[in-house]
Write a protein that holds these residues in place. Structure first.
Motif, PDB file in Angstrom:
ATOM      1  N   PHE A 197     -12.029   7.681  -0.489  1.00  0.00           N
ATOM      2  CA  PHE A 197     -11.443   8.241  -1.708  1.00  0.00           C
ATOM      3  C   PHE A 197     -11.710   7.362  -2.923  1.00  0.00           C
ATOM      4  O   PHE A 197     -11.839   7.860  -4.041  1.00  0.00           O
ATOM      5  CB  PHE A 197      -9.932   8.442  -1.524  1.00  0.00           C
ATOM      6  N   ALA A 198     -11.793   6.061  -2.693  1.00  0.00           N
ATOM      7  CA  ALA A 198     -12.053   5.155  -3.819  1.00  0.00           C
ATOM      8  C   ALA A 198     -13.517   5.213  -4.248  1.00  0.00           C
ATOM      9  O   ALA A 198     -13.825   5.045  -5.435  1.00  0.00           O
ATOM     10  CB  ALA A 198     -11.677   3.726  -3.445  1.00  0.00           C
ATOM     11  N   LYS A 199     -14.424   5.454  -3.292  1.00  0.00           N
ATOM     12  CA  LYS A 199     -15.863   5.483  -3.610  1.00  0.00           C
ATOM     13  C   LYS A 199     -16.489   6.797  -3.155  1.00  0.00           C
ATOM     14  O   LYS A 199     -16.631   7.717  -3.935  1.00  0.00           O
ATOM     15  CB  LYS A 199     -16.541   4.264  -2.989  1.00  0.00           C
ATOM     16  N   SER A 200     -16.830   6.921  -1.872  1.00  0.00           N
ATOM     17  CA  SER A 200     -17.424   8.185  -1.433  1.00  0.00           C
ATOM     18  C   SER A 200     -17.264   8.349   0.077  1.00  0.00           C
ATOM     19  O   SER A 200     -17.224   7.354   0.816  1.00  0.00           O
ATOM     20  CB  SER A 200     -18.914   8.229  -1.783  1.00  0.00           C
ATOM     21  N   PRO A 201     -17.180   9.597   0.570  1.00  0.00           N
ATOM     22  CA  PRO A 201     -17.101   9.819   2.022  1.00  0.00           C
ATOM     23  C   PRO A 201     -18.382   9.389   2.735  1.00  0.00           C
ATOM     24  O   PRO A 201     -18.335   9.020   3.912  1.00  0.00           O
ATOM     25  CB  PRO A 201     -16.850  11.324   2.142  1.00  0.00           C
ATOM     26  N   ILE A 236      -7.411  -1.084  13.576  1.00  0.00           N
ATOM     27  CA  ILE A 236      -6.635  -0.033  12.912  1.00  0.00           C
ATOM     28  C   ILE A 236      -6.604  -0.283  11.406  1.00  0.00           C
ATOM     29  O   ILE A 236      -6.734   0.652  10.603  1.00  0.00           O
ATOM     30  CB  ILE A 236      -5.195   0.021  13.464  1.00  0.00           C
ATOM     31  N   PHE A 237      -6.449  -1.549  11.013  1.00  0.00           N
ATOM     32  CA  PHE A 237      -6.507  -1.870   9.587  1.00  0.00           C
ATOM     33  C   PHE A 237      -7.869  -1.487   9.010  1.00  0.00           C
ATOM     34  O   PHE A 237      -7.969  -0.958   7.901  1.00  0.00           O
ATOM     35  CB  PHE A 237      -6.268  -3.363   9.354  1.00  0.00           C
ATOM     36  N   GLU A 238      -8.931  -1.760   9.771  1.00  0.00           N
ATOM     37  CA  GLU A 238     -10.276  -1.429   9.301  1.00  0.00           C
ATOM     38  C   GLU A 238     -10.458   0.080   9.177  1.00  0.00           C
ATOM     39  O   GLU A 238     -11.076   0.571   8.215  1.00  0.00           O
ATOM     40  CB  GLU A 238     -11.321  -2.024  10.242  1.00  0.00           C
ATOM     41  N   LEU A 239      -9.900   0.836  10.120  1.00  0.00           N
ATOM     42  CA  LEU A 239      -9.975   2.294  10.049  1.00  0.00           C
ATOM     43  C   LEU A 239      -9.294   2.802   8.776  1.00  0.00           C
ATOM     44  O   LEU A 239      -9.846   3.641   8.050  1.00  0.00           O
ATOM     45  CB  LEU A 239      -9.321   2.915  11.284  1.00  0.00           C
ATOM     46  N   ASN A 240      -8.111   2.285   8.490  1.00  0.00           N
ATOM     47  CA  ASN A 240      -7.392   2.704   7.288  1.00  0.00           C
ATOM     48  C   ASN A 240      -8.141   2.273   6.024  1.00  0.00           C
ATOM     49  O   ASN A 240      -8.129   2.992   5.008  1.00  0.00           O
ATOM     50  CB  ASN A 240      -5.982   2.116   7.298  1.00  0.00           C
ATOM     51  N   ARG A 241      -8.791   1.120   6.085  1.00  0.00           N
ATOM     52  CA  ARG A 241      -9.581   0.661   4.937  1.00  0.00           C
ATOM     53  C   ARG A 241     -10.726   1.635   4.666  1.00  0.00           C
ATOM     54  O   ARG A 241     -11.026   1.967   3.500  1.00  0.00           O
ATOM     55  CB  ARG A 241     -10.140  -0.738   5.211  1.00  0.00           C
ATOM     56  N   ILE A 257       0.845  -1.206   0.000  1.00  0.00           N
ATOM     57  CA  ILE A 257       0.000   0.000   0.000  1.00  0.00           C
ATOM     58  C   ILE A 257       0.876   1.249   0.000  1.00  0.00           C
ATOM     59  O   ILE A 257       0.635   2.204  -0.757  1.00  0.00           O
ATOM     60  CB  ILE A 257      -0.937  -0.018   1.222  1.00  0.00           C
ATOM     61  N   ALA A 258       1.909   1.253   0.839  1.00  0.00           N
ATOM     62  CA  ALA A 258       2.822   2.402   0.894  1.00  0.00           C
ATOM     63  C   ALA A 258       3.516   2.616  -0.446  1.00  0.00           C
ATOM     64  O   ALA A 258       3.766   3.754  -0.857  1.00  0.00           O
ATOM     65  CB  ALA A 258       3.849   2.201   2.003  1.00  0.00           C
ATOM     66  N   ALA A 259       3.832   1.516  -1.142  1.00  0.00           N
ATOM     67  CA  ALA A 259       4.470   1.622  -2.456  1.00  0.00           C
ATOM     68  C   ALA A 259       3.537   2.292  -3.467  1.00  0.00           C
ATOM     69  O   ALA A 259       3.978   3.081  -4.308  1.00  0.00           O
ATOM     70  CB  ALA A 259       4.889   0.237  -2.944  1.00  0.00           C
ATOM     71  N   LEU A 260       2.246   1.986  -3.401  1.00  0.00           N
ATOM     72  CA  LEU A 260       1.284   2.629  -4.304  1.00  0.00           C
ATOM     73  C   LEU A 260       1.207   4.126  -4.044  1.00  0.00           C
ATOM     74  O   LEU A 260       1.100   4.928  -4.985  1.00  0.00           O
ATOM     75  CB  LEU A 260      -0.097   1.989  -4.135  1.00  0.00           C
ATOM     76  N   GLN A 284      -7.027   0.280  -6.014  1.00  0.00           N
ATOM     77  CA  GLN A 284      -6.071  -0.776  -5.706  1.00  0.00           C
ATOM     78  C   GLN A 284      -5.695  -0.775  -4.225  1.00  0.00           C
ATOM     79  O   GLN A 284      -5.558  -1.827  -3.593  1.00  0.00           O
ATOM     80  CB  GLN A 284      -4.809  -0.602  -6.564  1.00  0.00           C
ATOM     81  N   ILE A 285      -5.550   0.415  -3.662  1.00  0.00           N
ATOM     82  CA  ILE A 285      -5.255   0.519  -2.230  1.00  0.00           C
ATOM     83  C   ILE A 285      -6.406  -0.057  -1.410  1.00  0.00           C
ATOM     84  O   ILE A 285      -6.198  -0.795  -0.435  1.00  0.00           O
ATOM     85  CB  ILE A 285      -4.976   1.989  -1.849  1.00  0.00           C
ATOM     86  N   LEU A 286      -7.645   0.253  -1.817  1.00  0.00           N
ATOM     87  CA  LEU A 286      -8.801  -0.293  -1.115  1.00  0.00           C
ATOM     88  C   LEU A 286      -8.824  -1.814  -1.213  1.00  0.00           C
ATOM     89  O   LEU A 286      -9.126  -2.510  -0.227  1.00  0.00           O
ATOM     90  CB  LEU A 286     -10.090   0.301  -1.692  1.00  0.00           C
ATOM     91  N   ALA A 287      -8.490  -2.346  -2.375  1.00  0.00           N
ATOM     92  CA  ALA A 287      -8.477  -3.806  -2.552  1.00  0.00           C
ATOM     93  C   ALA A 287      -7.460  -4.455  -1.612  1.00  0.00           C
ATOM     94  O   ALA A 287      -7.731  -5.513  -1.024  1.00  0.00           O
ATOM     95  CB  ALA A 287      -8.161  -4.153  -4.006  1.00  0.00           C
ATOM     96  N   LEU A 288      -6.294  -3.827  -1.456  1.00  0.00           N
ATOM     97  CA  LEU A 288      -5.281  -4.366  -0.541  1.00  0.00           C
ATOM     98  C   LEU A 288      -5.746  -4.272   0.912  1.00  0.00           C
ATOM     99  O   LEU A 288      -5.520  -5.188   1.712  1.00  0.00           O
ATOM    100  CB  LEU A 288      -3.961  -3.631  -0.732  1.00  0.00           C
TER     101      LEU A 288
END
Length: 423
Positions: free
Chosen positions: A351-355, A340-345, A307-310, A324-328
């Motif tokens: 940004f991938a879909k909508s706030p 925490i992973f869920e929060l970042n997801r 994710i950081a690489a993207l 792609q970030i959302l998929a990861l």
């Protein structure tokens, strides 16, 4: 010399000593533990040396080699403690050997030369022994390896200083009582401790990357965590998660020069000047994570590094490959139960879909992350982006009050005031 000048000189010495301990305290302590084989004696002796340095350096000035001076003084203090100990038995072979070794006259130059025989990796494995719980391992590492003060470690865990001090004392006693060996374990015990070690190294990096206190970044802690990860890759060249952690830290650390704006204020990823990102570290991080992923065993550090690489590859924030970030993140949050992973997801979802979709997904996390500052900052941002300005202002104020960092508090205060102006 006036009293004011004397006070200024004392302050200069105290600041210099504090800087030496922050930079070299972990090496000094690990070097002492390697000789003394007694964690508590090493820490007590080093503290005695620090107190002696404060008095002596104020009288005669800083020595040529402050680290060498401290190591020599700490060895002498250890010898004094052994002499005073009521149960000291000169006939014991082990204690007799130690006594003779510590009694050998050594110069500051000799201590400085030996100082570069780095023993910190062995001390980290000691701190991460399975006999210690994860929180204690992290706290002990931050205190011993990173040179954080007890109150700083307590702040990192939202504990009182007294409670953290007691936890650290109990941990040292447990290490001594259990006879935990001060060494990097052999292959048979490696995997048992590796998960703990990786977690501790990453938390060390995070403490530097989002430091509590006045400074946003403690680059020395970040660099030390990266150095230790490099050592781990040489010890376990086929461990993909070690490589994943190294890549993750390199890719984050590459952005350090852009995290503050010209006026000293915090710059979020969206507003960073990407020309300041360090391309050599990004290139290395990308290469390391690509090699790790080829092994086909993606763990949490590898997925976060991907994710950081993207993010690193994106020419701008607007051009980031959010789908792609959302998929990861979907994989990461699905495979590893971590709020925490869920929060970042959810942030990626915004940004991938909508706030609006992200805000709806965020609400259930409040029960798990009510005391976690980034949750409230993300909540506030989503509320602002969906036009709920009054609620956003309240969330920003909560995030500001929970922040442990001055630059971050100032940033959140600015967002709060901006939000209030729009109401």
């Amino acid at each position: 010399m006036t009293a004011g000048a004397q006070d200024a000189d004392k302050d200069d010495v105290a600041s210099a000593l504090d800087a030496v301990m922050r930079r070299d305290g972990g090496r000094l302590l690990s070097g002492l533990v390697s000789v003394l084989r007694n964690f508590q004696l090493a820490e007590d002796s080093l503290q005695d040396a620090v107190e002696a340095a404060l008095l002596h350096w104020r009288r005669v000035g800083l020595p040529h080699s402050p680290t060498g001076w401290l190591m020599r003084a700490a060895r002498r203090k250890a010898l004094d403690r052994l002499r005073r100990a009521q149960n000291f038995n000169r006939k014991s072979p082990d204690i007799g050997r130690l006594y003779d070794m510590l009694a050998e006259p050594r110069t500051e130059e000799e201590e400085e030369r030996d100082f570069f025989r780095d023993e910190r990796l062995a001390l980290i494995f000691t701190c991460c022994h399975p006999a210690l719980d994860r929180k204690t391992s992290v706290a002990l590492t931050l205190r011993s390896i990173c040179g954080l003060k007890t109150e700083e470690v307590a702040d990192a865990f939202l504990d009182t200083t007294d409670a953290m001090a007691q936890r650290l004392v109990r941990a040292r006693h447990k290490i001594a009582k259990a006879g935990i060996a001060y060494q990097v374990p052999g292959p048979e015990d490696w995997r048992e401790r590796l998960e703990n070690v990786l977690a501790v190294v990453y938390l060390m990096f995070n403490e530097g990357y989002a430091s509590s206190g006045e400074h946003l970044l403690r680059a020395d802690l970040c660099a030390e965590a990266i150095r230790i990860a490099r050592l781990l890759t040489t010890l376990a060249p086929d461990e993909s998660e070690v490589e994943g952690l190294l890549a993750l830290m390199l890719l984050h650390h590459a952005r350090r020069d852009a995290r503050l704006s010209a006026d000293g204020s915090l710059a979020t990823l969206e507003h960073q000047d990407r020309r300041l990102w360090r391309l050599d570290e990004i290139t290395e991080g990308q290469r390391v994570i690509e090699e790790a992923l080829k092994r086909g065993t993606p763990g949490p550090y590898q997925l976060q590094a991907a994710i950081a690489a993207l993010h690193a590859e994106a020419p701008s924030f607007a051009e980031t490959d959010w789908p792609q970030i959302l998929a990861l993140y979907d994989i990461l949050a699905g495979r590893f139960s971590n709020p925490i992973f869920e929060l970042n997801r959810i942030v990626a979802l915004s940004f991938a879909k909508s706030p609006e979709q992200a805000l709806a997904a965020l609400e259930p996390l409040g029960r798990l992350l009510g005391g976690y500052q980034p949750f409230h900052a993300a909540h506030a941002d989503l509320l602002m982006r969906t036009g709920k300005l009054s609620e956003s202002a309240l969330a920003f104020s909560i995030a500001r009050d929970l922040s442990q960092n001055a630059a971050e508090r100032d940033f959140l205060e600015g967002r709060l005031q901006d939000c209030r102006k729009r109401v």
